[in-house]
Design a protein around this motif. Sequence first.
Motif, PDB file in Angstrom:
ATOM      1  N   ASP A  16       0.831  -1.201   0.000  1.00  0.00           N
ATOM      2  CA  ASP A  16       0.000   0.000   0.000  1.00  0.00           C
ATOM      3  C   ASP A  16       0.870   1.259   0.000  1.00  0.00           C
ATOM      4  OD1 ASP A  16      -2.251  -1.578   0.065  1.00  0.00           O
ATOM      5  OD2 ASP A  16      -2.589  -1.364   2.226  1.00  0.00           O
ATOM      6  N   TYR A  17       1.933   1.223   0.793  1.00  0.00           N
ATOM      7  CA  TYR A  17       2.802   2.398   0.914  1.00  0.00           C
ATOM      8  C   TYR A  17       3.469   2.719  -0.418  1.00  0.00           C
ATOM      9  CZ  TYR A  17       5.914   5.738   3.191  1.00  0.00           C
ATOM     10  OH  TYR A  17       6.573   6.882   3.561  1.00  0.00           O
ATOM     11  N   ILE A  18       4.019   1.704  -1.060  1.00  0.00           N
ATOM     12  CA  ILE A  18       4.749   1.976  -2.306  1.00  0.00           C
ATOM     13  C   ILE A  18       3.799   2.346  -3.440  1.00  0.00           C
ATOM     14  CG2 ILE A  18       4.838  -0.391  -3.231  1.00  0.00           C
ATOM     15  CD1 ILE A  18       7.810   0.255  -3.935  1.00  0.00           C
ATOM     16  N   ASP A  19       2.601   1.769  -3.436  1.00  0.00           N
ATOM     17  CA  ASP A  19       1.620   2.131  -4.463  1.00  0.00           C
ATOM     18  C   ASP A  19       1.219   3.595  -4.327  1.00  0.00           C
ATOM     19  OD1 ASP A  19       1.676  -0.391  -5.540  1.00  0.00           O
ATOM     20  OD2 ASP A  19      -0.137  -1.083  -4.515  1.00  0.00           O
ATOM     21  N   GLU A  20       1.041   4.051  -3.090  1.00  0.00           N
ATOM     22  CA  GLU A  20       0.664   5.441  -2.857  1.00  0.00           C
ATOM     23  C   GLU A  20       1.824   6.397  -3.145  1.00  0.00           C
ATOM     24  OE1 GLU A  20      -0.903   5.874   1.057  1.00  0.00           O
ATOM     25  OE2 GLU A  20      -2.514   4.403   0.744  1.00  0.00           O
ATOM     26  N   SER A  21       3.042   5.923  -2.946  1.00  0.00           N
ATOM     27  CA  SER A  21       4.211   6.791  -3.146  1.00  0.00           C
ATOM     28  C   SER A  21       4.546   6.985  -4.618  1.00  0.00           C
ATOM     29  CB  SER A  21       5.426   6.194  -2.433  1.00  0.00           C
ATOM     30  OG  SER A  21       5.912   5.040  -3.124  1.00  0.00           O
ATOM     31  N   GLY A  22       4.173   6.028  -5.452  1.00  0.00           N
ATOM     32  CA  GLY A  22       4.509   6.099  -6.863  1.00  0.00           C
ATOM     33  C   GLY A  22       5.945   5.719  -7.169  1.00  0.00           C
ATOM     34  N   MET A  23       6.648   5.160  -6.197  1.00  0.00           N
ATOM     35  CA  MET A  23       8.043   4.755  -6.394  1.00  0.00           C
ATOM     36  C   MET A  23       8.106   3.386  -7.075  1.00  0.00           C
ATOM     37  SD  MET A  23       9.622   7.390  -5.266  1.00  0.00           S
ATOM     38  CE  MET A  23      11.286   7.165  -4.636  1.00  0.00           C
ATOM     39  N   ASN A  24       9.324   3.010  -7.500  1.00  0.00           N
ATOM     40  CA  ASN A  24       9.480   1.817  -8.340  1.00  0.00           C
ATOM     41  C   ASN A  24       9.838   0.542  -7.592  1.00  0.00           C
ATOM     42  OD1 ASN A  24       8.983   3.375 -10.642  1.00  0.00           O
ATOM     43  ND2 ASN A  24      11.141   3.941 -10.809  1.00  0.00           N
ATOM     44  N   GLY A  25      10.262   0.647  -6.352  1.00  0.00           N
ATOM     45  CA  GLY A  25      10.684  -0.551  -5.638  1.00  0.00           C
ATOM     46  C   GLY A  25      11.352  -0.187  -4.325  1.00  0.00           C
TER      47      GLY A  25
END
Length: 260
Positions: A16-25
């Motif tokens: 959830d965190y990375i999806d919201e951040s828009g980061m790649n990994g």
Amino acid sequence: MQVAKVIDHITDWLNDYIDESGMNGFVIGVSGGIDSAVTSTLGARTGKTMLCVEMPIHQGVNQVTRAQRHIEFLKSNYPNVESIEVPLTPTFESLVKALSPVQEEWQDMALVNTRARLRMTTLYYFAAFHDYLVLGTGNKVEDFGIGFYTKYGDGGVDLSPIADLNKTEVYALGRELGVNTEILEAPPTDGLWHDDRTDEDQIGASYPELEWAMEFEGDESGLSEREQEVMAIYRRLNKANQHKMLPIPVCMIPENLRNG
């Protein structure tokens, strides 16, 4: 603790965190210890790119071997895992030569913290280059109990997946996740010194003892001699390291000065 459900909870939280951040990994430093092993495995379970970075600085052979075997374990189970080794010993030695410590008795501790900060710099290079998030590996006792980490070193991270877990709980997750036995059985160490000293050697108490002290709220008059000693160690370190665990002090300007 419902270990399997906790694992799923942390994995979902990371996703959830990375999806919201828009980061790649994610990117993480893998040391051969239990905390980085568990955290990197949790990151790998998300299915997002998980870059594991080895950053040896005069590292013991056993630590390097454990780290490499753990990365092999991850790659054999998670196709999204990548790895790179960045030998930092030459860089560290060049930095040491450029420094002229005034007080020799403080040099060892200063250089220990410098190792951690050099590794943090390396992780953030890859994070910036690939748009990754740096995963922290601190557990609850280290991060919020005794402050057993380097400010702006291993304490410099983007998010902390296991910081609400005690060390014994981290081990429970490690067993459930299939972390190598050699990591599960190795004495915890920060790997920052030139010798084989463990965390317990540095602190003077084991993690189970520190967990007990952190949670104790009873009558201290009945404590054994060892329990009193552990409580004193915990309180001394907790007090000394508040500067790490509290927000950076900000000098607030009174409105009458700002508007006067």
